[in-house]
Design a protein around this motif. Sequence first.
Motif, PDB file in Angstrom:
ATOM      1  N   LEU A 182    -127.113 -99.832 -51.909  1.00  0.00           N
ATOM      2  CA  LEU A 182    -126.147-100.020 -51.093  1.00  0.00           C
ATOM      3  C   LEU A 182    -124.861-100.434 -51.710  1.00  0.00           C
ATOM      4  CD1 LEU A 182    -126.140-100.109 -48.026  1.00  0.00           C
ATOM      5  CD2 LEU A 182    -126.720-102.479 -48.251  1.00  0.00           C
ATOM      6  N   LEU A 183    -125.130-101.426 -52.843  1.00  0.00           N
ATOM      7  CA  LEU A 183    -124.094-102.030 -53.609  1.00  0.00           C
ATOM      8  C   LEU A 183    -123.068-100.733 -54.069  1.00  0.00           C
ATOM      9  CD1 LEU A 183    -125.682-105.231 -55.039  1.00  0.00           C
ATOM     10  CD2 LEU A 183    -124.552-104.743 -52.829  1.00  0.00           C
ATOM     11  N   TYR A 184    -123.736 -99.910 -54.805  1.00  0.00           N
ATOM     12  CA  TYR A 184    -123.071 -98.741 -55.389  1.00  0.00           C
ATOM     13  C   TYR A 184    -122.367 -98.193 -54.439  1.00  0.00           C
ATOM     14  CZ  TYR A 184    -124.901 -99.105 -60.175  1.00  0.00           C
ATOM     15  OH  TYR A 184    -125.145 -99.611 -61.630  1.00  0.00           O
ATOM     16  N   LYS A 185    -122.925 -97.669 -53.382  1.00  0.00           N
ATOM     17  CA  LYS A 185    -122.267 -96.931 -52.293  1.00  0.00           C
ATOM     18  C   LYS A 185    -121.084 -97.587 -51.838  1.00  0.00           C
ATOM     19  CE  LYS A 185    -123.212 -94.689 -47.739  1.00  0.00           C
ATOM     20  NZ  LYS A 185    -124.144 -94.701 -46.733  1.00  0.00           N
ATOM     21  N   TYR A 186    -121.065 -98.681 -51.592  1.00  0.00           N
ATOM     22  CA  TYR A 186    -119.841 -99.385 -50.971  1.00  0.00           C
ATOM     23  C   TYR A 186    -119.105-100.102 -51.982  1.00  0.00           C
ATOM     24  CZ  TYR A 186    -121.982 -98.061 -46.550  1.00  0.00           C
ATOM     25  OH  TYR A 186    -122.416 -97.437 -45.656  1.00  0.00           O
ATOM     26  N   ARG A 187    -119.262 -99.788 -53.507  1.00  0.00           N
ATOM     27  CA  ARG A 187    -118.345-100.288 -54.551  1.00  0.00           C
ATOM     28  C   ARG A 187    -118.268-101.703 -54.507  1.00  0.00           C
ATOM     29  NH1 ARG A 187    -113.150 -97.008 -54.527  1.00  0.00           N
ATOM     30  NH2 ARG A 187    -113.312 -97.799 -52.459  1.00  0.00           N
ATOM     31  N   PHE A 239    -139.138-111.674 -61.753  1.00  0.00           N
ATOM     32  CA  PHE A 239    -138.699-110.207 -62.447  1.00  0.00           C
ATOM     33  C   PHE A 239    -139.229-109.281 -61.313  1.00  0.00           C
ATOM     34  CE2 PHE A 239    -140.157-106.404 -64.643  1.00  0.00           C
ATOM     35  CZ  PHE A 239    -139.008-106.102 -65.303  1.00  0.00           C
ATOM     36  N   LYS A 240    -140.294-109.288 -60.717  1.00  0.00           N
ATOM     37  CA  LYS A 240    -140.536-108.576 -59.510  1.00  0.00           C
ATOM     38  C   LYS A 240    -139.792-108.436 -58.590  1.00  0.00           C
ATOM     39  CE  LYS A 240    -145.513-108.643 -60.656  1.00  0.00           C
ATOM     40  NZ  LYS A 240    -147.010-108.959 -60.303  1.00  0.00           N
ATOM     41  N   VAL A 241    -139.299-109.824 -58.224  1.00  0.00           N
ATOM     42  CA  VAL A 241    -138.263-109.914 -56.861  1.00  0.00           C
ATOM     43  C   VAL A 241    -136.551-109.112 -57.324  1.00  0.00           C
ATOM     44  CG1 VAL A 241    -136.648-111.408 -55.790  1.00  0.00           C
ATOM     45  CG2 VAL A 241    -139.274-111.835 -56.063  1.00  0.00           C
ATOM     46  N   SER A 242    -136.709-109.125 -58.716  1.00  0.00           N
ATOM     47  CA  SER A 242    -135.276-108.413 -59.291  1.00  0.00           C
ATOM     48  C   SER A 242    -135.662-106.921 -59.091  1.00  0.00           C
ATOM     49  CB  SER A 242    -134.784-108.917 -60.524  1.00  0.00           C
ATOM     50  OG  SER A 242    -135.881-108.235 -61.851  1.00  0.00           O
ATOM     51  N   LEU A 243    -136.836-106.457 -59.339  1.00  0.00           N
ATOM     52  CA  LEU A 243    -137.075-105.189 -59.302  1.00  0.00           C
ATOM     53  C   LEU A 243    -136.810-104.564 -57.836  1.00  0.00           C
ATOM     54  CD1 LEU A 243    -140.185-104.686 -61.719  1.00  0.00           C
ATOM     55  CD2 LEU A 243    -137.681-103.769 -62.046  1.00  0.00           C
ATOM     56  N   ALA A 244    -137.561-105.428 -56.994  1.00  0.00           N
ATOM     57  CA  ALA A 244    -137.497-105.002 -55.577  1.00  0.00           C
ATOM     58  C   ALA A 244    -135.995-105.020 -54.965  1.00  0.00           C
ATOM     59  CB  ALA A 244    -138.302-105.907 -54.718  1.00  0.00           C
ATOM     60  N   MET A 245    -135.116-105.991 -55.609  1.00  0.00           N
ATOM     61  CA  MET A 245    -133.896-106.171 -55.073  1.00  0.00           C
ATOM     62  C   MET A 245    -132.955-104.809 -55.737  1.00  0.00           C
ATOM     63  SD  MET A 245    -132.629-110.185 -55.587  1.00  0.00           S
ATOM     64  CE  MET A 245    -131.234-109.855 -54.603  1.00  0.00           C
ATOM     65  N   ARG A 246    -133.339-104.436 -56.800  1.00  0.00           N
ATOM     66  CA  ARG A 246    -132.844-103.065 -57.226  1.00  0.00           C
ATOM     67  C   ARG A 246    -132.975-101.925 -56.471  1.00  0.00           C
ATOM     68  NH1 ARG A 246    -134.360-103.611 -63.434  1.00  0.00           N
ATOM     69  NH2 ARG A 246    -134.235-106.061 -63.099  1.00  0.00           N
ATOM     70  N   GLU A 247    -134.453-101.872 -56.149  1.00  0.00           N
ATOM     71  CA  GLU A 247    -134.909-100.841 -55.216  1.00  0.00           C
ATOM     72  C   GLU A 247    -134.239-100.744 -53.800  1.00  0.00           C
ATOM     73  OE1 GLU A 247    -138.805 -99.489 -52.747  1.00  0.00           O
ATOM     74  OE2 GLU A 247    -139.050-100.898 -54.630  1.00  0.00           O
ATOM     75  N   HIS A 248    -134.286-101.880 -53.204  1.00  0.00           N
ATOM     76  CA  HIS A 248    -133.669-101.911 -51.910  1.00  0.00           C
ATOM     77  C   HIS A 248    -131.907-102.142 -51.802  1.00  0.00           C
ATOM     78  CE1 HIS A 248    -137.581-102.160 -49.766  1.00  0.00           C
ATOM     79  NE2 HIS A 248    -137.983-102.696 -50.707  1.00  0.00           N
ATOM     80  N   LEU A 249    -131.539-103.002 -52.395  1.00  0.00           N
ATOM     81  CA  LEU A 249    -130.179-103.366 -52.448  1.00  0.00           C
ATOM     82  C   LEU A 249    -129.217-102.545 -53.234  1.00  0.00           C
ATOM     83  CD1 LEU A 249    -130.390-107.043 -51.921  1.00  0.00           C
ATOM     84  CD2 LEU A 249    -130.203-105.392 -50.268  1.00  0.00           C
ATOM     85  N   GLU A 250    -129.351-102.295 -54.723  1.00  0.00           N
ATOM     86  CA  GLU A 250    -128.580-101.862 -55.505  1.00  0.00           C
ATOM     87  C   GLU A 250    -128.021-100.394 -55.025  1.00  0.00           C
ATOM     88  OE1 GLU A 250    -128.252-101.967 -60.119  1.00  0.00           O
ATOM     89  OE2 GLU A 250    -129.824-100.500 -59.565  1.00  0.00           O
TER      90      GLU A 250
END
Length: 155
Positions: free
Chosen positions: A143-148, A130-141
């Motif tokens: 970027l994924l939204y920006k480039y659709r 769960f903590k890894v998933s929160l960090a992925m949301r903070e760092h990667l999400e």
Amino acid sequence: GNHEYDHTGSKIDPSGAPPTGWHPQEQGKHPTEWGNFGDDSQGECGVPTQARYNGTSSDGNDIFWYSFNEGGVHVVVMSSEHDWTVGSIQYKWLANDLASAASNRTLTPWIVLATHRMMYTTQLQEEGDFKVSLAMREHLEPLLYKYRVNLMLVG
């Protein structure tokens, strides 16, 4: 397992990790330390893969992160077992790769990202994931939204 977690000593990690390996639970950049990479295989899961495969493309970092086009789909494979936080080698590569793919949606109208660890989880009693998933949301999400990015596959 986390390849970088166990990649310490005199060998140079191909991802650019420091000589001490990548230990997100020791970085001290988050109010609550995160990462469960040390309680699994200690990195040996990546050894057979690295020894047996030459890599999929010259793009990215050999077998650990890379991308390719298949028909109208741009496929991105990233390593959730190497540093993917903002500013890391893999993050910079991912940002450039997604920007390039998103700039020509006529050629590749679909962008699919695949990785091991999940950005969202419903697992019970798995605080580390769960903590890894929160960090992925903070760092990667962002970027994924920006480039659709159209689809993220994990497992």
